[in-house]
Design an enzyme around this catalytic site. Sequence first.
Site, PDB file in Angstrom:
ATOM      1  N   MET A   1       0.848  -1.072  -0.002  1.00 13.16           N
ATOM      2  CA  MET A   1      -0.118   0.029   0.050  1.00 13.16           C
ATOM      3  C   MET A   1       0.801   0.954   0.080  1.00 13.16           C
ATOM      4  O   MET A   1       1.759   1.233   0.394  1.00 13.16           O
ATOM      5  CB  MET A   1      -0.842  -0.081   1.188  1.00 13.16           C
ATOM      6  CG  MET A   1      -2.111  -0.762   1.117  1.00 13.16           C
ATOM      7  SD  MET A   1      -3.420  -0.295   0.180  1.00 13.16           S
ATOM      8  CE  MET A   1      -4.079   1.098   1.091  1.00 13.16           C
TER       9      MET A   1
ATOM     10  N   ALA B   1       2.614   2.859  -2.300  1.00 14.30           N
ATOM     11  CA  ALA B   1       3.617   3.113  -2.782  1.00 14.30           C
ATOM     12  C   ALA B   1       3.515   4.206  -4.325  1.00 14.30           C
ATOM     13  O   ALA B   1       4.568   4.363  -4.865  1.00 14.30           O
ATOM     14  CB  ALA B   1       4.222   1.860  -3.358  1.00 14.30           C
TER      15      ALA B   1
ATOM     16  N   LYS C   1       1.020   3.673  -6.739  1.00  9.62           N
ATOM     17  CA  LYS C   1       0.814   3.019  -7.910  1.00  9.62           C
ATOM     18  C   LYS C   1      -0.292   3.797  -8.812  1.00  9.62           C
ATOM     19  O   LYS C   1       0.006   4.016  -9.895  1.00  9.62           O
ATOM     20  CB  LYS C   1      -0.040   1.640  -7.394  1.00  9.62           C
ATOM     21  CG  LYS C   1       0.779   0.819  -6.867  1.00  9.62           C
ATOM     22  CD  LYS C   1       0.026  -0.761  -6.570  1.00  9.62           C
ATOM     23  CE  LYS C   1      -0.999  -0.369  -5.519  1.00  9.62           C
ATOM     24  NZ  LYS C   1      -0.727   0.225  -4.017  1.00  9.62           N
ATOM     25  N   THR C   2      -1.228   4.452  -8.139  1.00  7.39           N
ATOM     26  CA  THR C   2      -2.299   5.187  -8.840  1.00  7.39           C
ATOM     27  C   THR C   2      -1.364   6.465  -9.448  1.00  7.39           C
ATOM     28  O   THR C   2      -1.748   6.818 -10.444  1.00  7.39           O
ATOM     29  CB  THR C   2      -3.401   5.544  -8.128  1.00  7.39           C
ATOM     30  OG1 THR C   2      -4.215   4.462  -7.500  1.00  7.39           O
ATOM     31  CG2 THR C   2      -4.362   6.337  -8.866  1.00  7.39           C
TER      32      THR C   2
ATOM     33  N   ASP D   1      -6.414   0.256 -12.655  1.00 12.31           N
ATOM     34  CA  ASP D   1      -6.064   0.709 -11.326  1.00 12.31           C
ATOM     35  C   ASP D   1      -6.564  -0.420 -10.594  1.00 12.31           C
ATOM     36  O   ASP D   1      -7.576  -1.263 -10.705  1.00 12.31           O
ATOM     37  CB  ASP D   1      -6.849   1.931 -11.133  1.00 12.31           C
ATOM     38  CG  ASP D   1      -6.181   2.668  -9.636  1.00 12.31           C
ATOM     39  OD1 ASP D   1      -5.075   2.323  -9.466  1.00 12.31           O
ATOM     40  OD2 ASP D   1      -7.144   3.361  -9.208  1.00 12.31           O
ATOM     41  N   GLU D   2      -6.150  -0.379  -9.188  1.00  9.83           N
ATOM     42  CA  GLU D   2      -6.391  -1.876  -8.159  1.00  9.83           C
ATOM     43  C   GLU D   2      -6.586  -3.063  -8.924  1.00  9.83           C
ATOM     44  O   GLU D   2      -7.649  -3.532  -8.904  1.00  9.83           O
ATOM     45  CB  GLU D   2      -7.663  -1.237  -7.436  1.00  9.83           C
ATOM     46  CG  GLU D   2      -7.629   0.158  -6.851  1.00  9.83           C
ATOM     47  CD  GLU D   2      -6.741   0.114  -5.559  1.00  9.83           C
ATOM     48  OE1 GLU D   2      -6.159  -0.968  -5.293  1.00  9.83           O
ATOM     49  OE2 GLU D   2      -6.387   1.285  -5.069  1.00  9.83           O
TER      50      GLU D   2
END
Length: 207
Positions: free
Chosen positions: A11, A13, A15-16, A88-89
């Site tokens: 979590m 980091a 990413k999005t 995403d996700e």
Amino acid sequence: MAKLYFYYSAMNAGKTTTLLQSAHNYRERGMRVLLFTPALDFRDGSGTVSSRIGLRAEGEAFSRTDDLEAWVRADIAKHGKVDCVLVDEAQFLTKPQVWQLSEVVDALRIPVLCYGLRTDFRGELFEGSQYLLAWADEMAEIKTICHSGKKATMTVRVDDNGFAVQDGPQVEIGGNERYVSVSRAEFKKVMRGEGRIEPMQTPLPLG
């Protein structure tokens, strides 16, 4: 040549943020992207892809029953060429959906970039991540750090008192107030009940 990419991390980091930067890079060059985000994560509104540093974009909210290959084909028929698909996700993808995305790559020759967590709060693989790890052409880790200073590779779900949650549903939507990125050594420690964790306020990505 089009490829299926999986960018994974613990979590917080970034990413999005990285996904939105990739989408911007394509659009800046006059290319069209299709952005997917899971419908179950509606913290910023259904279909909104939002990073914790304030970047956001509108995407397509998908459910576990949607056929993503069919969705892409329909979008092309209606709006024209798609140059890249971003997800995403991606940990919330199902096994069939990962296969469908591989068909977007192999049959439609469109690169697919998936961003997501590798493991849940118990250290176990999510379904989407499991099959992305199995089938992706290329994989890369997006790094962040633990409060101990080591690289964070695990995610802990914490209760209101900062203690690690030992059980519960795999999917429980939340942010910094519920999840903390830690090293494997810290993960073992807190899952044994040895101490509590303060939720991170400003996680610092490496590299």
